[in-house]
Every structure is written in structure tokens, then in C-alpha cells.
Design a protein around this motif. Structure first.
Motif, PDB file in Angstrom:
ATOM      1  N   LEU A  24     -25.780  -0.110  24.899  1.00 33.63           N
ATOM      2  CA  LEU A  24     -25.733  -1.693  25.144  1.00 33.63           C
ATOM      3  C   LEU A  24     -26.288  -1.492  23.628  1.00 33.63           C
ATOM      4  O   LEU A  24     -27.379  -1.586  23.623  1.00 33.63           O
ATOM      5  CB  LEU A  24     -27.343  -1.664  25.774  1.00 33.63           C
ATOM      6  N   SER A  25     -26.239  -2.394  23.046  1.00 31.64           N
ATOM      7  CA  SER A  25     -25.975  -3.005  21.949  1.00 31.64           C
ATOM      8  C   SER A  25     -27.177  -3.545  21.089  1.00 31.64           C
ATOM      9  O   SER A  25     -26.958  -4.643  22.029  1.00 31.64           O
ATOM     10  CB  SER A  25     -24.373  -4.063  21.293  1.00 31.64           C
ATOM     11  N   GLY A  26     -27.087  -2.979  20.102  1.00 27.13           N
ATOM     12  CA  GLY A  26     -28.314  -3.668  20.068  1.00 27.13           C
ATOM     13  C   GLY A  26     -28.647  -4.892  18.827  1.00 27.13           C
ATOM     14  O   GLY A  26     -29.332  -5.912  18.636  1.00 27.13           O
ATOM     15  N   ILE A  32     -21.171  -3.181  25.689  1.00 28.75           N
ATOM     16  CA  ILE A  32     -21.426  -1.627  26.315  1.00 28.75           C
ATOM     17  C   ILE A  32     -20.196  -0.542  25.368  1.00 28.75           C
ATOM     18  O   ILE A  32     -19.742  -0.921  25.617  1.00 28.75           O
ATOM     19  CB  ILE A  32     -21.387  -1.634  27.492  1.00 28.75           C
ATOM     20  N   SER A  33     -21.155   0.489  24.807  1.00 26.30           N
ATOM     21  CA  SER A  33     -20.411   1.071  24.109  1.00 26.30           C
ATOM     22  C   SER A  33     -20.108   3.026  24.829  1.00 26.30           C
ATOM     23  O   SER A  33     -21.412   2.979  24.675  1.00 26.30           O
ATOM     24  CB  SER A  33     -19.884   1.287  22.307  1.00 26.30           C
ATOM     25  N   GLY A  34     -19.668   3.938  24.233  1.00 23.97           N
ATOM     26  CA  GLY A  34     -19.762   4.798  23.989  1.00 23.97           C
ATOM     27  C   GLY A  34     -20.525   5.167  22.222  1.00 23.97           C
ATOM     28  O   GLY A  34     -19.957   4.800  21.417  1.00 23.97           O
ATOM     29  N   ASN A  42     -32.193   1.657  24.739  1.00 23.35           N
ATOM     30  CA  ASN A  42     -30.827   0.917  25.382  1.00 23.35           C
ATOM     31  C   ASN A  42     -30.136   1.836  25.573  1.00 23.35           C
ATOM     32  O   ASN A  42     -29.109   1.274  26.257  1.00 23.35           O
ATOM     33  CB  ASN A  42     -30.549   0.150  24.287  1.00 23.35           C
ATOM     34  N   GLN A  43     -30.436   3.319  26.216  1.00 21.01           N
ATOM     35  CA  GLN A  43     -28.958   4.156  26.900  1.00 21.01           C
ATOM     36  C   GLN A  43     -30.267   4.742  28.238  1.00 21.01           C
ATOM     37  O   GLN A  43     -29.460   4.919  29.042  1.00 21.01           O
ATOM     38  CB  GLN A  43     -28.691   5.072  25.912  1.00 21.01           C
ATOM     39  N   THR A  64     -33.864  -1.602  28.224  1.00 16.10           N
ATOM     40  CA  THR A  64     -34.559  -2.198  26.868  1.00 16.10           C
ATOM     41  C   THR A  64     -33.417  -3.968  26.679  1.00 16.10           C
ATOM     42  O   THR A  64     -34.095  -4.773  27.056  1.00 16.10           O
ATOM     43  CB  THR A  64     -33.503  -2.599  26.048  1.00 16.10           C
ATOM     44  N   GLY A  65     -32.533  -3.878  27.391  1.00 21.36           N
ATOM     45  CA  GLY A  65     -32.255  -5.354  27.689  1.00 21.36           C
ATOM     46  C   GLY A  65     -32.306  -6.729  28.877  1.00 21.36           C
ATOM     47  O   GLY A  65     -31.879  -7.593  28.235  1.00 21.36           O
TER      48      GLY A  65
END
Length: 147
Positions: A24-26, A32-34, A42-43, A64-65
């Protein structure tokens, strides 16, 4: 044989082809990316098991999010972006892959649309998308590591 997922368990989800984790992007808290596995919060994904008539489905919640893994609005089609949502828009079908019994597929229930790491690219920031199921698509298969 794929391990059993635990209801209310926390996992890091890693793509079989690239070895990168769902992240998950900070920066925007939605994308959401690899990303190279770093075991950061966040993972980490928390799994809720939601029982629906005759079918066990899962909601995937980022630790986290405080957001759920969902699909960008619009019709199901190749390339539809996987993103996070504040409320659960979709419950996912998670089943062992028919070729690699140590891996899972994350799918739209009752459909042959899988969560796919775009081209199985191992670069940080690779998009996670929805794509029609491909039997040999290791970029559509995932390992779940309990944390």
C-alpha cells in the motif's frame, strides 16, 4: 499443497513470479503495487473471512492504512486497477492454484478474473491489476506468509 489461511490472520502477500509483495503506497494511501518485500506494516494484510451462502469469501484489509483491497470502479476487464478502498467493495475468492499447490489465486468470486502483477515485473511500483485467468500465469499467483 497450499497452507490453510487463518481467519483473522495477518499475512504478507508475495507474487510467485517476481517475489515482490503487495504494498500500500505511503504516498497516496490508496495505490497498491508490487514492491520489494520489506515486512513493513504497509505490506501486511489482515484477512476477514466472510461466509456467504455456500461459499467462503475473504475481505483483505491493510494493517497500516485501514483500507480494503478493492477494484477501481468500472466494468471487469483486463487492466482494471487493484486499489485500496475505505469500505469493503468486494469480497475475494482465494483458492489454491491448479498448477502450483503452494500458491493461491485471488479472484473475483464466480469469475475467471485474477489479481495480477502486471507482466510479473519485479520493479518496485509495478501496477497490480485485474486480468483474465491464464493457466500458466505465475504473475497471477501469490504466496501468503503469516506474520
Amino acid at each position: 499443497m497450499a497452507p490453510e489461511l487463518e481467519r483473522n490472520g495477518t499475512y504478507i502477500i508475495v507474487n510467485v513470479k517476481s517475489g515482490t509483495a503487495l504494498d500500500l503506497s505511503g504516498a497516496d494511501g490508496k495505490s497498491i503495487s508490487g514492491w520489494e518485500r520489506n515486512d513493513g506494516d504497509n505490506q501486511k494484510a489482515f484477512f476477514f473471512w466472510q461466509l456467504l451462502p455456500d461459499k467462503g469469501l475473504w475481505m483483505i484489509y491493510n494493517v497500516t492504512g485501514g483500507r480494503f483491497i478493492g477494484i477501481q470502479n468500472g466494468p471487469l476487464n483486463n487492466g482494471r486497477v487493484i486499489q485500496s478502498d475505505a469500505i469493503p467493495i468486494i469480497s475475494w475468492e482465494i483458492s489454491p492454484d491448479s498448477e502450483n499447490f503452494e500458491a493461491f489465486r485471488i479472484s473475483v468470486p464466480g469469475e475467471e478474473w485474477d489479481v495480477d502483477l502486471s507482466e510479473g515485473n519485479s520493479s518496485n511500483g509495478t501496477r497490480v491489476i485485474l486480468w483474465e485467468r491464464r493457466k500458466a500465469g505465475t504473475n497471477q499467483t501469490w504466496r501468503f506468509f503469516k506474520v
